[in-house]
Scaffold this active site. Structure first.
Site, PDB file in Angstrom:
ATOM      1  N   GLN A   1      46.318  19.478  22.605  1.00  0.00           N
ATOM      2  CA  GLN A   1      45.247  19.836  23.555  1.00  0.00           C
ATOM      3  C   GLN A   1      45.730  19.993  24.993  1.00  0.00           C
ATOM      4  O   GLN A   1      45.223  20.830  25.729  1.00  0.00           O
ATOM      5  CB  GLN A   1      44.124  18.795  23.489  1.00  0.00           C
ATOM      6  CG  GLN A   1      43.317  18.937  22.191  1.00  0.00           C
ATOM      7  CD  GLN A   1      42.151  17.979  22.120  1.00  0.00           C
ATOM      8  OE1 GLN A   1      42.033  17.068  22.918  1.00  0.00           O
ATOM      9  NE2 GLN A   1      41.293  18.177  21.147  1.00  0.00           N
TER      10      GLN A   1
ATOM     11  N   ARG B   1      47.901  45.075  50.131  1.00  0.00           N
ATOM     12  CA  ARG B   1      47.775  43.714  49.573  1.00  0.00           C
ATOM     13  C   ARG B   1      47.248  43.694  48.137  1.00  0.00           C
ATOM     14  O   ARG B   1      47.708  42.873  47.337  1.00  0.00           O
ATOM     15  CB  ARG B   1      46.959  42.823  50.525  1.00  0.00           C
ATOM     16  CG  ARG B   1      47.837  42.355  51.687  1.00  0.00           C
ATOM     17  CD  ARG B   1      47.131  41.554  52.756  1.00  0.00           C
ATOM     18  NE  ARG B   1      48.080  41.206  53.811  1.00  0.00           N
ATOM     19  CZ  ARG B   1      47.756  41.001  55.091  1.00  0.00           C
ATOM     20  NH1 ARG B   1      46.496  41.091  55.479  1.00  0.00           N
ATOM     21  NH2 ARG B   1      48.688  40.697  55.970  1.00  0.00           N
TER      22      ARG B   1
ATOM     23  N   GLU C   1      54.033  39.944  52.590  1.00  0.00           N
ATOM     24  CA  GLU C   1      52.815  40.728  52.885  1.00  0.00           C
ATOM     25  C   GLU C   1      51.709  39.845  53.452  1.00  0.00           C
ATOM     26  O   GLU C   1      50.525  40.020  53.165  1.00  0.00           O
ATOM     27  CB  GLU C   1      52.375  41.542  51.671  1.00  0.00           C
ATOM     28  CG  GLU C   1      53.394  42.638  51.401  1.00  0.00           C
ATOM     29  CD  GLU C   1      52.893  43.807  50.605  1.00  0.00           C
ATOM     30  OE1 GLU C   1      51.694  44.123  50.689  1.00  0.00           O
ATOM     31  OE2 GLU C   1      53.721  44.434  49.929  1.00  0.00           O
ATOM     32  N   GLY C   2      52.140  38.902  54.275  1.00  0.00           N
ATOM     33  CA  GLY C   2      51.220  37.963  54.907  1.00  0.00           C
ATOM     34  C   GLY C   2      51.180  36.680  54.104  1.00  0.00           C
ATOM     35  O   GLY C   2      50.801  36.699  52.932  1.00  0.00           O
TER      36      GLY C   2
ATOM     37  N   SER D   1      47.062  45.705  74.076  1.00  0.00           N
ATOM     38  CA  SER D   1      46.554  46.134  72.770  1.00  0.00           C
ATOM     39  C   SER D   1      47.246  47.400  72.225  1.00  0.00           C
ATOM     40  O   SER D   1      47.022  47.770  71.083  1.00  0.00           O
ATOM     41  CB  SER D   1      45.046  46.384  72.855  1.00  0.00           C
ATOM     42  OG  SER D   1      44.805  47.350  73.828  1.00  0.00           O
TER      43      SER D   1
ATOM     44  N   ARG E   1      57.450  26.460  19.014  1.00  0.00           N
ATOM     45  CA  ARG E   1      58.031  25.139  19.273  1.00  0.00           C
ATOM     46  C   ARG E   1      57.208  24.050  18.579  1.00  0.00           C
ATOM     47  O   ARG E   1      55.982  23.958  18.786  1.00  0.00           O
ATOM     48  CB  ARG E   1      58.039  24.905  20.789  1.00  0.00           C
ATOM     49  CG  ARG E   1      58.417  23.509  21.224  1.00  0.00           C
ATOM     50  CD  ARG E   1      59.899  23.284  21.147  1.00  0.00           C
ATOM     51  NE  ARG E   1      60.280  22.012  21.740  1.00  0.00           N
ATOM     52  CZ  ARG E   1      61.440  21.429  21.514  1.00  0.00           C
ATOM     53  NH1 ARG E   1      62.353  22.004  20.741  1.00  0.00           N
ATOM     54  NH2 ARG E   1      61.720  20.278  22.091  1.00  0.00           N
TER      55      ARG E   1
ATOM     56  N   GLY F   1      57.048  36.883  62.358  1.00  0.00           N
ATOM     57  CA  GLY F   1      56.691  36.983  60.939  1.00  0.00           C
ATOM     58  C   GLY F   1      55.183  37.078  60.826  1.00  0.00           C
ATOM     59  O   GLY F   1      54.614  38.168  60.845  1.00  0.00           O
TER      60      GLY F   1
END
Ligand code: CAA
Length: 414
Positions: free
Chosen positions: A280, A244, A366-367, A178, A269, A131
């Protein structure tokens, strides 16, 4: 930081997205969420209006409007339904490997159909045991003359089953450190390629997330993205940098959508004889939510504008910061929005619970936001090497520790 300029084209696409969101997305969001069904009408409307072409260059049939326009479009769609926001945005994620790494022939073959909305795309990177550690893939693509033979399983493929093209990341050279991984486009219907499990999810339920299985799937060599094996990890990382800001825009849309509902509700409400919007502590939640959402939007737009202007080194860090900040903001704003709705907020009869459920995944896919922090920190540590003029202000003992520690981290990360 990049100057943010909104082109007329981007503004027009944003307005179209808002119309589609109002007509096709928001009114059906609860229905598709409950049934876990894809909103084909909304996708069709996006296709007919040319929205899927937003992120595709003009020479391949798109609008060439760039990543900033993509962010504007995604925010509008996600404001109405975060699930549909990703159903749309994931097409960009799946297309970026082709846009950024594909050969001219590949771009001409695949991109015009994506731009028209005729073909949908998915991105197959994650696996059960890979992952966050995206280099730890095990799906294999074996060289068989004119073809690759793909074997293994992918996990969490968003849009799986709906998509026609799948950008699949597979190990082509297990010995290489790599250059182990390559990206290959697999088309729906290729023998041996199957969606095996459709996940039952907490949120974004209108978009399928599936397991994709590859049982000796034969794919022509011409589907290898870029035509050169071993470039897959780089293509995946570049793609995530470009995508991203899109997921971050989804988060801004989700936050704004939750905040709008909470504000309207707080005026209606009444408690203690007055609308709760006059209390507040409720005002503080609204004001903090609005401020964070606005800040997240600016960061998303700056990161997207940086990509559109050619970006350079900085785009990776900026995209990670935008994703990190916007998605944490969406979670916080959605949580406070439920709080403002009180007991009703916890009930599925009210629309706000869905915003809360949808928000969580933003901090994961996505990370994960832990990965985003890692990306940002690695950049900072490297950039600190250019801040040696500050060393004279740090006492000697401390300074030695600082330099040694920085070198340790850099050595660890390279
Ligand atoms: N652009 C270009 N190249 C890059 C790069 C970038 N942004 N980042 C790294 N690279 C290159 C490095 O230069 C290095 O190249 P060399 O081997 O030539 O030196 C190579 O890639 C390896 O780099 P790292 O050592 O930094 O890699 P790493 O193993 O430490 O991993 C990581 C870095 C950032 C953690 C990465 O694995 C990562 O981003 N993980 C998260 C994966 C992810 O986001 N998955 C999401 C899947 S998609 C999804 O969720 C979507 C959905 O369904 C909607």
């Amino acid at each position: 930081m990049q100057d943010i300029v909104y082109s007329e084209k981007a503004k027009a696409l944003q307005a179209t997205a808002r119309e589609i969101a109002d007509k096709y997305v928001r009114p059906n969001a609860a229905k598709f969420d409950k049934a876990q069904e894809y909103n084909y009408d909304a996708a069709k409307a996006c296709g007919e209006a040319g929205l899927f072409g937003t992120f595709i260059p003009e020479e391949y049939g798109g609008n060439g409007a760039g990543v900033l326009a993509l962010a504007l479009v995604v925010e509008e769609l996600a404001k109405a339904d975060s699930g549909f926001g990703v159903a749309f945005a994931v097409n960009a994620l799946g297309s970026f490997p082709i846009i950024l790494g594909g050969t001219e022939e590949q771009k001409k073959e695949w991109l015009p159909k994506i731009a028209k909305g005729e073909k949908m795309v998915a991105f197959c990177l994650s696996e059960k045991y890979a992952g966050s550690d995206a280099q730890g893939l095990s799906v294999r693509a074996i060289d068989d003359g004119d073809h690759w033979i793909i074997c293994g399983e992918k996990k969490w493929t968003t849009n799986g089953g709906v998509a026609d093209y799948y950008s699949v990341f597979a190990v082509t050279d297990p010995e290489s450190k790599s250059r182990r991984i390559s990206a290959i486009v697999v088309e729906k219907g290729t023998p041996g390629f199957e969606v095996k499990k459709v996940e039952d999810k907490m949120g974004i339920r209108c978009v399928p997330v599936v397991e994709t299985h590859f049982d000796h799937v034969r794919v022509p060599k011409s589907n290898l993205i870029g035509g050169r094996a071993g470039m897959g990890f780089k293509h995946a990382m570049m793609t995530l940098d470009y995508a991203r800001p899109g997921v971050a825009a989804q988060a801004v849309g989700a936050a704004q959508g939750a905040l709008d509902l909470a504000t309207v509700y707080s005026n209606r409400r009444k408690q203690f004889g007055a609308p709760i919007s006059s209390h507040q502590m409720v005002q503080a939640m609204l004001a903090d939510g609005a401020t964070a959402t606005c800040a997240a939007r600016q960061l998303v737009h700056a990161s997207a504008a940086g990509i559109d202007s050619g970006g350079g080194e900085n785009i990776s860090k900026m995209a990670a910061m935008a994703k990190l900040f916007a998605t944490d903001t969406a979670m916080k704003v959605a949580t406070d929005a439920v709080q403002i709705f009180g007991g009703y907020g916890f009930m599925e009869d009210y629309p706000i619970a869905k915003y809360f459920r949808d928000a969580k995944i933003l901090q994961i896919y996505e990370g994960t936001n832990q990965v985003q922090r890692m990306v940002v920190a690695r950049h900072l540590v490297r950039e600190a090497m250019n801040l040696s003029h500050l060393e004279e202000f740090i006492p000697v003992e401390e300074q030695q520790t600082y330099v040694e520690e920085a070198e340790l981290v850099v050595n660890h990360n390279t």
